[in-house]
Enzyme design. Structure first.
Site, mmCIF file in Angstrom:
data_model
loop_
_atom_site.group_PDB
_atom_site.id
_atom_site.type_symbol
_atom_site.label_atom_id
_atom_site.label_comp_id
_atom_site.label_asym_id
_atom_site.label_seq_id
_atom_site.Cartn_x
_atom_site.Cartn_y
_atom_site.Cartn_z
ATOM 1 C CD GLU A 36 49.929 49.462 18.907
ATOM 2 O OE1 GLU A 36 48.810 49.985 19.050
ATOM 3 O OE2 GLU A 36 50.194 48.612 18.035
HETATM 4 N N1 IFG Z 1 47.293 46.460 19.039
HETATM 5 C C1 IFG Z 1 46.798 47.660 19.712
HETATM 6 C C2 IFG Z 1 45.296 47.790 19.811
HETATM 7 C C3 IFG Z 1 44.586 47.281 18.563
HETATM 8 C C4 IFG Z 1 45.032 45.854 18.287
HETATM 9 C C5 IFG Z 1 44.220 45.227 17.182
HETATM 10 C C6 IFG Z 1 47.211 46.544 21.846
HETATM 11 C C7 IFG Z 1 47.619 46.646 23.276
HETATM 12 C C8 IFG Z 1 46.501 45.860 17.971
HETATM 13 N N2 IFG Z 1 47.331 47.663 21.092
HETATM 14 O O1 IFG Z 1 46.781 45.490 21.413
HETATM 15 O O2 IFG Z 1 44.950 49.160 20.001
HETATM 16 O O3 IFG Z 1 44.837 48.122 17.470
HETATM 17 O O4 IFG Z 1 44.444 43.841 17.102
#
Ligand code: IFG
Length: 526
Positions: A333
């Site tokens: 992200e």
């Molecule tokens: N995605 C984000 C996390 C967290 C997650 C919550 C990943 C690799 C959603 N990144 O999962 O930081 O916010 O379900």
């Protein structure tokens, strides 16, 4: 005498049909209701093969744990650990004695047992005692966890006659906890290790840093923890671990053959670091600490050399504290980092990891840049992940990058079970227990052969998980399914049989004080 007894024991069990525990999951006609499984049929994760039959071994007040010929201090330590785990509240003393002659539990490491691999074992229960043999002390410890499940929940009793020959399908069987969104102490994480160990989980990934908190003291950048750790989602006090506390967790987990994989997420998910040091920001201004739950808004300053001194010094101190092979550098992200900058940054961050003799682990977004040779990619996609994203990961796997599978709509433990679940999130959909278990890591990503899958991991993100009770509710029982998917043979993966074995774990989780979700998917026995 022992040889004769052993031969007799073996003869007795030869008559038993060789089968996996799952195949014997169906109780014989006229027996107790299907839920009443024999101790061998209850084993979770299901072992590679079980030959049940013949007279077993009954623990008595004089039962001892014997460590094999030439057993070094590590085997003796496994014996002591096992004694501690097996002793009931008023159970026998179970002293650990040297030498394997005589009744009791006999632990033996035998390098010649090459069919068992690094974590495999063979457990034989017969009237004269229980033999556990393995190639390594880790294998003995895994076999000891099986012995725990062959005994009644209340403590030492009788183990039926039979032989379990077992080894894991995948090398990496992990659970992750995010202590950045909400802070959790080392003691709370050690308790998670204790709850995972009975199911042969062998890796604990700790998400140490994110936008909302920096949780590990770094000597060369003290404000990261002091200031960047003094907050969390919702505005609570947060907190951080000292290096000594981190070392304590690594040692505690290591004694139980659980490797710790620390993660410093970068270049995104870095607001806590950016808030702590103005010099890390491209404009030289530190943003405020963040207590919300948005993602993708922060980025280290790719253009500044100071950034790479930061990466080098932080990862250097972390590598010194981490005996395990992997350092996880996140990479997910990074929406505030232009793609070319992201690739350039990850090139340099990966070089730093390599310089410290560690292997890179990163979220699968790294596949879109230039993963270093041997870099391990953690896939967190789901049924709605685009074909293009999936293709990048498949290409990286074919190029030799091992995958850890963490499909968000299967094993993200922060996903609510259903709408009514209190804690957690639902962006990947609801994940009931049956759905979490019902997939095969060896066949999950089309185009990715089982040999490219290093293993599986169940992450628990804590934006909306603030307490140990909420953590347990979300993790249990779904993390037991992850443990089985990582350990058991593909032939054993059958929801109906598994659900009965999972039900039989209910009393054991209760005995451990685990506040698990009593999912309606599961025929709990009480
Ligand atoms: N995605 C984000 C996390 C967290 C997650 C919550 C990943 C690799 C959603 N990144 O999962 O930081 O916010 O379900």
């Amino acid at each position: 005498m022992r040889v004769l007894r052993r031969a007799l024991g073996t003869l007795l069990v030869l008559g038993a049909v060789s089968c996996t525990a799952a195949q014997t999951g169906d109780a014989r006609a006229g027996d107790d209701p299907p839920a009443a499984l024999t101790p061998f049929e209850r084993l979770l994760p299901a072992p590679l093969s079980v030959r049940a039959g013949g007279p077993g071994y009954s623990f008595g007040p004089g039962t001892v744990i014997r460590t094999g010929p030439g057993a070094g201090p590590e085997v003796r330590r496994v014996g002591e650990l096992l004694a501690g785990q097996l002793r009931g509240p008023d159970g026998p003393a179970l002293p650990v004695v040297a030498g394997v002659r005589g009744d009791g539990i006999r632990l033996r490491v035998d390098g010649a047992e090459d069919g068992l691999g690094d974590e495999g074992y063979r457990l034989v229960s017969a009237p004269g005692g229980i033999d556990i043999v393995a190639r390594t002390p880790a294998g003995l410890f895994r076999g000891g966890q099986t012995l725990r499940q062959l005994l009644p929940v209340s403590g030492p009793g009788t183990v039926p006659g039979g032989t379990v020959t077992d080894r894991p399908r995948f090398a990496y069987r992990g659970a992750m906890v995010d202590i950045a969104r909400h802070f959790f102490t080392v003691e709370q994480v050690k308790r998670y290790v204790d709850q995972l160990v009975p199911y042969k989980v062998n890796t604990l990934h700790v998400h140490l840093t994110d936008d909302q908190g920096w949780r590990l003291a770094i000597d060369s950048w003290p404000r990261l923890a002091q200031y960047g750790g003094a907050g969390e989602v919702g505005g609570g006090p947060g907190g951080h671990w000292t290096k000594e506390e981190y070392r304590e967790l690594v040692a505690y987990a290591g004694e139980r053959y659980v490797d710790v994989v620390p993660e410093i997420d970068m270049p995104g998910h870095t607001n806590a670091a950016l808030a702590s040091y103005a010099e890390l920001n491209c404009d030289g201004k530190a943003p405020p600490r963040y207590t919300g739950v948005k993602v993708g808004f922060s980025s280290l300053c790719v253009a500044k050399e100071r950034t790479y001194a930061f990466v080098d010094e932080v990862l250097g101190e972390l590598a010194e504290l981490t005996p395990g092979r992997h350092l996880h550098i996140g990479g997910d992200e990074a929406h505030a980092t232009p793609a070319a900058d992201y690739a350039a940054f990850m090139d340099r961050a990966q070089q730093v990891v390599g310089r410290y003799g560690k292997t890179v682990m990163a979220w699968h977004q790294l596949a879109g840049a230039r993963p270093a040779p041997g870099a391990v990619l953690q896939y967190w996609g789901h049924d709605r992940t685009s074909a293009a994203d999936r293709a990048e990961v498949v290409a990286a796997a074919k190029a030799g990058h091992p995958l850890i599978l963490s499909p968000a709509d299967r094993v993200y433990l922060d996903m609510k079970y259903e709408a009514a679940t209190g804690p957690g999130l639902s962006w990947a959909g609801y994940v009931p227990v049956a759905r979490s278990y019902s997939w095969d890591p060896g066949a999950y990503l089309a185009g990715v052969p089982e040999s490219a899958v290093l293993g599986v991991e169940a992450p628990l993100w804590t934006e909306n998980v603030a307490t140990r009770a909420e953590w347990e509710l979300m993790a249990f029982p779904r993390v037991l399914g992850l443990a089985e998917l990582g350990w058991s043979p593909a032939a054993a993966l059958d929801w109906t049989a598994y659900s009965r074995r999972l039900a039989a774990q209910g009393p054991r989780m209760e005995a451990q004080g685990i506040g698990f979700h009593r999912s309606p998917d599961v025929p709990w026995t009480r």
